[in-house]
Scaffold this active site. Structure first.
Site, PDB file in Angstrom:
ATOM      1  N   SER A 236      -2.751  -5.842  -7.236  1.00  0.00           N
ATOM      2  CA  SER A 236      -2.376  -4.491  -5.673  1.00  0.00           C
ATOM      3  C   SER A 236      -2.705  -5.151  -4.514  1.00  0.00           C
ATOM      4  CB  SER A 236      -2.958  -2.867  -6.802  1.00  0.00           C
ATOM      5  OG  SER A 236      -4.235  -2.996  -6.840  1.00  0.00           O
ATOM      6  N   ASP A 237      -2.489  -4.911  -4.088  1.00  0.00           N
ATOM      7  CA  ASP A 237      -3.578  -4.691  -2.371  1.00  0.00           C
ATOM      8  C   ASP A 237      -4.736  -4.616  -2.592  1.00  0.00           C
ATOM      9  OD1 ASP A 237      -4.312  -5.682   0.095  1.00  0.00           O
ATOM     10  OD2 ASP A 237      -2.380  -4.924   1.135  1.00  0.00           O
ATOM     11  N   TRP A 238      -5.497  -4.744  -1.333  1.00  0.00           N
ATOM     12  CA  TRP A 238      -7.170  -4.871  -1.772  1.00  0.00           C
ATOM     13  C   TRP A 238      -7.228  -3.295  -1.718  1.00  0.00           C
ATOM     14  CZ3 TRP A 238      -6.175  -8.526  -3.402  1.00  0.00           C
ATOM     15  CH2 TRP A 238      -6.810 -10.092  -3.643  1.00  0.00           C
TER      16      TRP A 238
ATOM     17  N   GLY B 188      -5.632  -0.872  -3.248  1.00  0.00           N
ATOM     18  CA  GLY B 188      -4.417  -0.804  -2.863  1.00  0.00           C
ATOM     19  C   GLY B 188      -3.327   0.248  -4.754  1.00  0.00           C
TER      20      GLY B 188
ATOM     21  N   TYR C  25       0.654  -1.446  -0.016  1.00  0.00           N
ATOM     22  CA  TYR C  25      -0.010   0.168  -0.121  1.00  0.00           C
ATOM     23  C   TYR C  25       0.992   1.428  -0.156  1.00  0.00           C
ATOM     24  CZ  TYR C  25      -4.554  -2.603   1.388  1.00  0.00           C
ATOM     25  OH  TYR C  25      -5.843  -3.430   1.598  1.00  0.00           O
TER      26      TYR C  25
END
Ligand code: BGC
Length: 833
Positions: free
Chosen positions: A224-226, A228, A194
């Site tokens: 990507s991260d959630w 993010g 993030y």
């Protein structure tokens, strides 16, 4: 027969619209399908120590492995490979193709809320354990997603924080586990972090992403991260393939518009879509279950128990009190908050609904002969939030869902779900006709307390919620709300209410809940997981002094006492960092009071994912570190306590005396939007050794019930080392004690003095050796180019510097057993892997 597709053919024939749709998820866990071309939708799932499946609420129960630090503490490549395979098999049962793990961020500081998810403070140990786990998982056909690349080492402002770090520390410490994974395991996916690194979010930093693909020549799907992904153009051009979760916030029509404006090239879209298709193709080779289901096989339980027992670190055993002689105990006192309520996992996306959880209390009762008298006392509560009410005290509980609030003259019930607890998260919940962005729910159930007196109830919520007992309002968390740390930082504090109740009487319990958007709290700058969540706990109010007195009396009376306490997922969780390193209020006092009367016959067992302060440690004779142990927590601890398993785990991190001693102490939280990694490469033992700062227990420490003899000379052959010609370090080891056991021989390398300061020593190899009594063997550990190299910031390359390096083999970073040396005759620079 599995339907398949040809990536080139699909790419050449699908519409641009489909290409773009491939670049983001369609919901929380799935990719975009193109049925006309046989391109399926593949499913990803959390998390680091178990496979939750698609549901945070009413999830399908799962195997829960010990947490990351526990896995790191095994130093056992083979066992962790098996653990990874179990997660792969669990994914298959849950219909998932892609595992969102392992987590290999760095344990810069003991207070990191998510430190428990990662393996170690040492990049070599972390990258090695991660590689074994990934290879185990991917041997089942499931794709692993190593995360979070890179620098998500704290939770505070994790989406905004700018990590200011030197190139050298970035390379030698934070990127190193990823580099080892790229070299040794090459998983199919990588999740970006993030945060920013030196001014730029990693998810849109072309330099960081090209390091993976161009320098390391590893080409995973980059997701990507959630929530993010923060931009359309930059993230596309930097190399982010997949925005997660869906529905897309930055892609879709925004990409179409950016292509028209020539801010994104068609070839870039093609390259990203190709990668997603390759990923989907690889993922869909494995046949996963069509419905989400469990496994819970006897062999999985046995493996999980072995992993747990092998992760437990015997920190202290001064007069050999452990193992306890289980056949000869007349009376045992089992004391502590964690005795009947095991801590199986940390909080956040690591937590899941377990198949079962074995408490230490039950495991002790199971292990001891029926003639043993067992005294039990909680001694001191250790919860931060009141314990969730579960099926021990709750019956016939259901949750009804509506699009109208409870105040509406008419409500249409849209769905009803059974529940066994009073905690729920609706971030991925849906039902036909439900307005996901604004809905209401009512939980009703029968609550039968097991003790009479004043009960405290605690309700925290992301959204709004009120608690009623027998229709009387006990907690209002609707009209006035105060922000707390629950639910990834989006929830309220825990509001407390109380009521006098009678044991055995059944009360009608009701929670009136409004989804996330009914909250009155501003949520700017935080991930909005939607749906909302609530957590109701309850506990009989007790006189703290009386609890301690009762525990002391039990300890006095008993032949032996096991005192098990620690932290839990309320204290250590994704979403926030710990405020201090101490055990929960009152717990140290309990331990001190018990030790004051029974130190010679008391074993203290601590459960936490990261270090805690132990002000009583000098008085304790036997101390066991048990982490968060998964389903088999109780069995794993009991196996070590009673000697069925000879402890062999070693600390994967340094255990500071005081939080103020840790190298990141002055630079931990985000201040003014940034965090300065001021300790540079001196993370963990690299700092404590360089500064001569004492620790409570050093990195690599862990005792055994047997003894080992190691020959004092570590032979290095060849004695001159070059990049092309690595050396082998050989030592001889014998089990000189009474029982079989394993020793973990740790190889540390010290660089010669040079203009560039180096750590006193660094871990660059290890071997776990299992020996019967009197058995001896020769162990060889390879030295590679990583062992002699540091990152030269001027050249932007790794530099293996000329000189004589000392090589030590230890049973911890401080306990040196054998020494040798190796010479590098010529300075060499290198890049890549
Ligand atoms: C976490 C990830 C996790 C994802 C999906 C994020 O909040 O940082 O580790 O995989 O959520 O639950």
């Amino acid at each position: 027969m599995t339907r398949t597709f040809d990536v080139d053919h699909v790419l050449a024939n699908i519409s641009d619209h489909d290409k773009i749709a491939l670049l983001s998820g369609i919901d929380f866990w799935h990719t975009h399908p193109i049925p006309e071309f046989n391109v399926p939708s593949v499913r990803a799932t959390d998390g680091p120590n178990g496979i939750r499946g698609t549901k945070f609420f009413a999830g399908i129960p799962a195997a829960c492995l010990p947490c990351g630090t526990a896995l790191g503490a095994t130093w056992d490549r083979k066992l962790i490979h098996e653990a990874g395979k179990l997660l792969g098999d669990e994914c298959i049962a849950k219909g998932a193709h892609c595992w969102l793990g392992p987590t290999i961020n760095m344990q810069r500081a003991p207070l990191g809320g998510r430190g428990f998810e990662s393996f170690s403070e040492d990049p070599y140990l972390s990258g090695t354990i991660a590689s074994s786990m990934i290879l185990g998982c991917e041997s089942t056909g499931i794709i692993a997603t190593v995360k979070h690349f890179v620098g998500n080492d704290q939770e505070h402002e994790r989406r905004a924080v700018d990590v200011l770090v030197t190139q050298r520390a970035l390379r030698e410490i934070y990127l190193r586990p990823f580099q080892l994974v790229a070299r040794d395991a090459r998983p199919g996916a990588l999740m970006t972090s993030y945060n920013k690194i030196n001014g730029k979010h990693v998810v849109e930093d072309p330099e960081m992403l090209s390091l993976v693909r161009d320098e390391w020549k590893w080409n995973p799907l980059v997701m990507s991260d959630w929530y993010g992904t923060y931009t359309t153009i930059d993230s596309m051009n930097a190399g982010l393939d997949l925005e997660m979760p869906g529905v897309s916030r930055y892609r879709g029509k925004y990409i179409e518009s950016a292509v028209q404006a020539r801010l994104i090239k068609q070839s870039t879209i093609d390259a990203r879509a190709r990668k997603v298709l390759e990923f989907v193709k690889q993922a869909s080779q494995v046949k996963v279950s069509e419905v989400e289901k469990g496994r819970d096989l006897p062999e999985d339980r046995a493996l999980n128990r072995a992993v747990c027992a092998n992760s437990i670190v015997l920190l202290k055993n001064e007069r050999g009190l452990l193992p306890l002689p289980k056949k000869n105990i007349h009376k045992i006192a089992l004391i502590g908050s964690h005795m009947k309520t095991p801590a199986i996992s940390g909080g956040g996306s690591a937590s899941l609904e377990p198949y079962y959880a074995v408490s230490l209390y039950d495991a002790c009762v199971e292990a001891l002969p029926p003639s043993t008298t067992v005294l039990y006392e909680a001694g001191a509560y250790a919860h931060r939030m009141l314990p969730v009410i579960d099926d021990r005290l709750l019956r016939n509980a259901v949750i009804h869902f509506y699009n109208e609030p409870v105040t509406a003259p008419e409500r249409h019930r849209l769905s009803t779900e059974p529940t066994t607890t009073t905690a729920f998260q609706f971030m991925d919940y849906n039902a036909p006709g439900l307005n996901r962005s604004l809905f209401w729910a009512t939980l009703i159930g029968e609550f039968t307390p097991d003790a009479s007196g004043l009960w405290d109830f605690g309700l925290s919520v992301f959204g709004t919620a009120n608690l009623y007992i027998d229709d009387e309002l006990v907690i209002d968390n609707t009209t006035q709300q105060t922000r707390g740390t629950a639910f990834f930082g989006k929830g309220t504090v825990e509001e407390i209410g109380s009521k006098t109740l009678v044991a055995g009487t059944t009360y009608h319990l009701r929670i009136e809940f409004g989804s996330a958007n009914t909250t009155s709290m501003k949520t700017v700058g935080m991930v909005n997981f939607g749906g909302g969540a609530a957590n109701l706990g309850a506990c009989l109010r007790m006189d703290a002094e009386q609890m301690v007195e009762d525990a002391v009396r039990a300890a006095q009376e008993a032949d032996y006492t096991v005192l098990c306490t620690g932290l839990n997922r309320d204290w250590e969780s994704e979403g926030f960092d710990r405020a201090h390193m101490d055990l929960p209020p009152g717990v140290d006092r309990l331990i001190e009071r018990v030790l004051a009367v029974a130190a010679h016959k008391t074993v203290v067992v601590n459960q936490s994912g990261m270090p805690v302060t132990m002000p009583w440690v000098d008085r304790a004779e036997s101390v066991v570190q048990a982490w968060y142990g998964g389903n088999e927590t109780g069995h794993g601890i009991a196996d070590v306590v009673f000697g069925d398993v000879n402890p062999c785990a070693k600390l994967p991190l340094s255990w500071p005396v005081d939080v103020r001693h840790n190298p990141a102490y002055l630079n931990y939280a985000s201040v003014g939007g940034r965090v300065l990694y001021g300790e540079d490469i001196y993370v963990g033992y690299r700092f404590y050794e360089k500064t001569g700062r004492e620790v409570l227990f050093p990195f690599g420490h862990g005792l055994s019930y047997t003894t080992f003899d190691v020959s004092p000379t570590a032979t290095v052959s060849p004695a001159t080392f070059s990049l092309e010609n690595p050396s082998l370090v050989t030592v001889h080891i014998k089990n000189t004690g009474p029982v079989a056991g394993a020793q973990i021989l740790q190889l540390y390398v010290s660089a010669p003095d040079s203009l560039t300061p180096r750590p006193t020593k660094e871990l660059h190899g290890f071997e776990k050796v299992y020996l019967q009594p009197n058995e001896e063997t020769t162990v060889q550990i390879a030295l590679d180019k990583y062992a002699t190299s540091f990152w030269d910031e001027i050249e932007g390359m790794w530099k293996s510097e000329k000189g004589v390096y000392s090589v030590v083999v230890g049973s911890s970073s401080q306990d040196v057993l054998a020494r040798g040396s190796v010479e590098v005759e010529q300075t060499t620079y290198w890049r890549g892997l």
